[in-house]
Design an enzyme around this catalytic site. Sequence first.
Site, PDB file in Angstrom:
ATOM      1  N   ASP A 138     -23.073 -27.443 -30.756  1.00  0.00           N
ATOM      2  CA  ASP A 138     -22.563 -26.919 -32.027  1.00  0.00           C
ATOM      3  C   ASP A 138     -23.683 -26.560 -33.009  1.00  0.00           C
ATOM      4  O   ASP A 138     -23.407 -26.035 -34.098  1.00  0.00           O
ATOM      5  CB  ASP A 138     -21.599 -27.926 -32.681  1.00  0.00           C
ATOM      6  CG  ASP A 138     -20.300 -28.057 -31.898  1.00  0.00           C
ATOM      7  OD1 ASP A 138     -20.021 -27.186 -31.057  1.00  0.00           O
ATOM      8  OD2 ASP A 138     -19.568 -29.036 -32.133  1.00  0.00           O
ATOM      9  N   CYS A 160     -10.921 -18.699 -24.554  1.00  0.00           N
ATOM     10  CA  CYS A 160     -11.689 -19.036 -25.755  1.00  0.00           C
ATOM     11  C   CYS A 160     -12.969 -18.215 -25.736  1.00  0.00           C
ATOM     12  O   CYS A 160     -13.502 -17.921 -24.663  1.00  0.00           O
ATOM     13  CB  CYS A 160     -12.006 -20.522 -25.720  1.00  0.00           C
ATOM     14  SG  CYS A 160     -13.118 -21.069 -26.998  1.00  0.00           S
ATOM     15  N   ARG A 185     -12.674 -22.138 -40.556  1.00  0.00           N
ATOM     16  CA  ARG A 185     -12.117 -23.180 -39.678  1.00  0.00           C
ATOM     17  C   ARG A 185     -12.938 -24.457 -39.759  1.00  0.00           C
ATOM     18  O   ARG A 185     -12.407 -25.541 -39.536  1.00  0.00           O
ATOM     19  CB  ARG A 185     -12.119 -22.694 -38.224  1.00  0.00           C
ATOM     20  CG  ARG A 185     -11.164 -21.570 -37.974  1.00  0.00           C
ATOM     21  CD  ARG A 185     -11.143 -21.234 -36.516  1.00  0.00           C
ATOM     22  NE  ARG A 185     -10.825 -22.431 -35.746  1.00  0.00           N
ATOM     23  CZ  ARG A 185     -10.779 -22.476 -34.431  1.00  0.00           C
ATOM     24  NH1 ARG A 185     -11.025 -21.402 -33.739  1.00  0.00           N
ATOM     25  NH2 ARG A 185     -10.494 -23.591 -33.802  1.00  0.00           N
ATOM     26  N   ARG A 228     -13.162 -23.415 -20.842  1.00  0.00           N
ATOM     27  CA  ARG A 228     -12.685 -24.660 -21.441  1.00  0.00           C
ATOM     28  C   ARG A 228     -11.384 -25.191 -20.834  1.00  0.00           C
ATOM     29  O   ARG A 228     -10.358 -25.303 -21.514  1.00  0.00           O
ATOM     30  CB  ARG A 228     -12.550 -24.500 -22.958  1.00  0.00           C
ATOM     31  CG  ARG A 228     -13.852 -24.068 -23.600  1.00  0.00           C
ATOM     32  CD  ARG A 228     -13.751 -23.959 -25.091  1.00  0.00           C
ATOM     33  NE  ARG A 228     -13.790 -25.241 -25.761  1.00  0.00           N
ATOM     34  CZ  ARG A 228     -13.727 -25.383 -27.080  1.00  0.00           C
ATOM     35  NH1 ARG A 228     -13.608 -24.336 -27.846  1.00  0.00           N
ATOM     36  NH2 ARG A 228     -13.775 -26.570 -27.618  1.00  0.00           N
ATOM     37  N   LYS A 253     -15.066 -32.410 -39.354  1.00  0.00           N
ATOM     38  CA  LYS A 253     -13.902 -31.736 -38.745  1.00  0.00           C
ATOM     39  C   LYS A 253     -13.525 -32.385 -37.416  1.00  0.00           C
ATOM     40  O   LYS A 253     -12.360 -32.689 -37.172  1.00  0.00           O
ATOM     41  CB  LYS A 253     -14.238 -30.256 -38.509  1.00  0.00           C
ATOM     42  CG  LYS A 253     -13.268 -29.543 -37.579  1.00  0.00           C
ATOM     43  CD  LYS A 253     -13.617 -28.091 -37.393  1.00  0.00           C
ATOM     44  CE  LYS A 253     -14.578 -27.768 -36.280  1.00  0.00           C
ATOM     45  NZ  LYS A 253     -14.028 -27.826 -34.912  1.00  0.00           N
ATOM     46  N   ASN A 254     -14.515 -32.603 -36.554  1.00  0.00           N
ATOM     47  CA  ASN A 254     -14.201 -33.055 -35.194  1.00  0.00           C
ATOM     48  C   ASN A 254     -13.883 -34.547 -35.107  1.00  0.00           C
ATOM     49  O   ASN A 254     -13.557 -35.044 -34.029  1.00  0.00           O
ATOM     50  CB  ASN A 254     -15.323 -32.662 -34.233  1.00  0.00           C
ATOM     51  CG  ASN A 254     -15.337 -31.157 -33.999  1.00  0.00           C
ATOM     52  OD1 ASN A 254     -14.386 -30.463 -34.363  1.00  0.00           O
ATOM     53  ND2 ASN A 254     -16.412 -30.650 -33.417  1.00  0.00           N
TER      54      ASN A 254
HETATM   55  N1  EPU Z   1     -14.419 -29.312 -19.615  1.00  0.00           N
HETATM   56  C1  EPU Z   1     -13.828 -29.219 -18.363  1.00  0.00           C
HETATM   57  N2  EPU Z   1     -12.633 -29.864 -18.157  1.00  0.00           N
HETATM   58  C2  EPU Z   1     -12.021 -30.580 -19.121  1.00  0.00           C
HETATM   59  C3  EPU Z   1     -12.620 -30.668 -20.399  1.00  0.00           C
HETATM   60  C4  EPU Z   1     -13.833 -30.027 -20.620  1.00  0.00           C
HETATM   61  O1  EPU Z   1     -14.368 -28.577 -17.464  1.00  0.00           O
HETATM   62  O2  EPU Z   1     -10.937 -31.123 -18.874  1.00  0.00           O
HETATM   63  C5  EPU Z   1     -15.731 -28.662 -19.847  1.00  0.00           C
HETATM   64  C6  EPU Z   1     -15.688 -27.611 -20.943  1.00  0.00           C
HETATM   65  O3  EPU Z   1     -15.238 -26.362 -20.435  1.00  0.00           O
HETATM   66  C7  EPU Z   1     -17.125 -27.593 -21.401  1.00  0.00           C
HETATM   67  C8  EPU Z   1     -17.549 -29.062 -21.261  1.00  0.00           C
HETATM   68  O4  EPU Z   1     -16.614 -29.629 -20.366  1.00  0.00           O
HETATM   69  O5  EPU Z   1     -17.903 -26.789 -20.560  1.00  0.00           O
HETATM   70  C9  EPU Z   1     -17.559 -29.864 -22.523  1.00  0.00           C
HETATM   71  O6  EPU Z   1     -16.373 -29.635 -23.250  1.00  0.00           O
HETATM   72  P1  EPU Z   1     -15.667 -30.725 -24.165  1.00  0.00           P
HETATM   73  O7  EPU Z   1     -14.360 -31.079 -23.560  1.00  0.00           O
HETATM   74  O8  EPU Z   1     -16.613 -31.826 -24.491  1.00  0.00           O
HETATM   75  O9  EPU Z   1     -15.384 -29.879 -25.486  1.00  0.00           O
HETATM   76  P2  EPU Z   1     -14.143 -30.067 -26.422  1.00  0.00           P
HETATM   77  O10 EPU Z   1     -13.734 -31.470 -26.415  1.00  0.00           O
HETATM   78  O11 EPU Z   1     -13.127 -29.026 -26.110  1.00  0.00           O
HETATM   79  C10 EPU Z   1     -15.483 -30.680 -28.580  1.00  0.00           C
HETATM   80  C11 EPU Z   1     -15.632 -30.118 -29.952  1.00  0.00           C
HETATM   81  C12 EPU Z   1     -16.411 -28.813 -29.868  1.00  0.00           C
HETATM   82  C13 EPU Z   1     -17.776 -29.113 -29.258  1.00  0.00           C
HETATM   83  C14 EPU Z   1     -17.604 -29.781 -27.893  1.00  0.00           C
HETATM   84  C15 EPU Z   1     -18.908 -30.204 -27.254  1.00  0.00           C
HETATM   85  C16 EPU Z   1     -13.656 -30.942 -31.060  1.00  0.00           C
HETATM   86  C17 EPU Z   1     -12.343 -30.655 -31.685  1.00  0.00           C
HETATM   87  N3  EPU Z   1     -14.307 -29.906 -30.531  1.00  0.00           N
HETATM   88  O12 EPU Z   1     -14.774 -29.708 -27.826  1.00  0.00           O
HETATM   89  O13 EPU Z   1     -16.577 -28.347 -31.203  1.00  0.00           O
HETATM   90  O14 EPU Z   1     -18.502 -27.929 -29.104  1.00  0.00           O
HETATM   91  O15 EPU Z   1     -16.767 -30.934 -28.020  1.00  0.00           O
HETATM   92  O16 EPU Z   1     -19.587 -31.081 -28.065  1.00  0.00           O
HETATM   93  O17 EPU Z   1     -14.123 -32.075 -31.075  1.00  0.00           O
HETATM   94  C18 EPU Z   1     -16.969 -26.729 -32.863  1.00  0.00           C
HETATM   95  O18 EPU Z   1     -16.785 -27.615 -33.702  1.00  0.00           O
HETATM   96  O19 EPU Z   1     -17.424 -25.589 -33.148  1.00  0.00           O
HETATM   97  C19 EPU Z   1     -16.636 -26.997 -31.470  1.00  0.00           C
HETATM   98  C20 EPU Z   1     -16.452 -26.037 -30.575  1.00  0.00           C
END
Ligand code: EPU
Length: 421
Positions: free
Chosen positions: A306, A117, A398, A122, A22-23
């Site tokens: 995850d 969320c 999802r 996030r 998915k990701n």
């Molecule tokens: N964060 C910030 N600022 C930003 C971006 C992120 O503070 O601009 C923080 C977030 O709040 C969090 C941390 O950084 O505390 C890491 O978040 P990240 O941005 O890596 O998460 P994401 O990109 O929104 C993806 C996956 C998630 C997975 C996370 C961590 C996708 C579509 N989603 O989310 O997947 O948990 O990376 O590995 O790739 C899931 O599949 O269930 C899922 C939630």
Amino acid sequence: MEKLIIQGNHPLNGEIKISGAKNATLPILAASLLSEAPIQVSNIPHLQDVTTIVSLLGQIGVNITLDERTNIEINAKELCSFHAPYELVRTMRASILVLGPLLSRLGEAEVSLPGGCAIGTRPVDQHLKGLQAMGAEIQIEKGYIKAKAKRLRGASIVMDIVTVTGTENIMMAATLAKGQTIIHNAAREPEVTDLANFLNTLGAKIKGAGTSTIIIDGVDHLTGGSYHVLPDRIETGTYLAAAAITRGKIKLKNTRPDLLESVLLKLEEAGAFIDTGTDWVSLDMKGQRPRAVNVSTAPFPAFPTDMQAQMMALNTVAEGSGVITETVFENRFMHVQELQRMGANIALKGNTAICMGIDNLHGAPVMATDLRASASLVLAGLAAHGETTINRIYHIDRGYECIEEKLAQLGARIHRMPEGN
Ligand code: EPU
């Protein structure tokens, strides 16, 4: 609303195939906005989140054909909008992934801020900071990110924290930027590497994906091409944990165990016998009760957030006590209260959950709160004595393709109760 009903306390046994990740699929589909030529992508999982991004791309003017199997044909030659509406973005935060590609391709993007969320605040500040460093003018107006740039230019960007979609957004934007972009402290997740491989198939010049420094030399345009999405490491880990919690024996095919080392090591520590080939992994508990393990989540290659909820489910019925520390998201323990309703002995202290294993969970009605929390409830239901009813399973749909069919194939007594029953 649909429900899953599970009669627990039966070991899983058998073989199934793992779906595409998915990701990786979500950023790859968003990245198709960068090319005007036809693209074919295979190994696409049938998931609600994929349907959401396909609808979003459709609204932007991308022509998408899906076949009944796992292939998709994409043509983003003529785009008619640079707008990603709140109605879609609020249902899936990963919609933010169209921001970088739209801005890079059209010079303008309007993407709803994702909002709250269940698992944490996030924010997307790192996405915006990176794009601003590349010359984008960004304003937040009426809940929307409004970004403009004639042509983005390469920049050296240091991410303050490791962010997966943040790294992906900047990497996509940089492919068509003028000059070189360097992303320092980049996310190293395999899905980031898969996106880079996909973009390189279309003629992008990306080096270093999979390390914490990614270098992108901007090109004037991307070509078409074909790509096969990598297997879902979290789906793989979830089924392995399901076999471990039920003291079963399973083999998973079409997967990549090399992307899952931290999880395999923890399962071995829990008493599982694991065997791997290049594209398969098997787990055998030899009928034994798992042992509790300590886990601390962190970005790849450490233990993935995850898989945290699923390991928590395993600890609930394990021998001894295990401490789970969540360091990536600040509120990813929503499953704890539901597991407690099934008898689990878990104490929460800040970002740590201390679980004392008990002999048996008992079936109960529970509620899914987010994708991975729901997976942990399915695992708990498979191990529990009696019947478990899981409500709000749209969260599971999802991210897990045909979960009840795959589990039934492994011998689980599980069925989906249609809406209204
Ligand atoms: N964060 C910030 N600022 C930003 C971006 C992120 O503070 O601009 C923080 C977030 O709040 C969090 C941390 O950084 O505390 C890491 O978040 P990240 O941005 O890596 O998460 P994401 O990109 O929104 C993806 C996956 C998630 C997975 C996370 C961590 C996708 C579509 N989603 O989310 O997947 O948990 O990376 O590995 O790739 C899931 O599949 O269930 C899922 C939630």
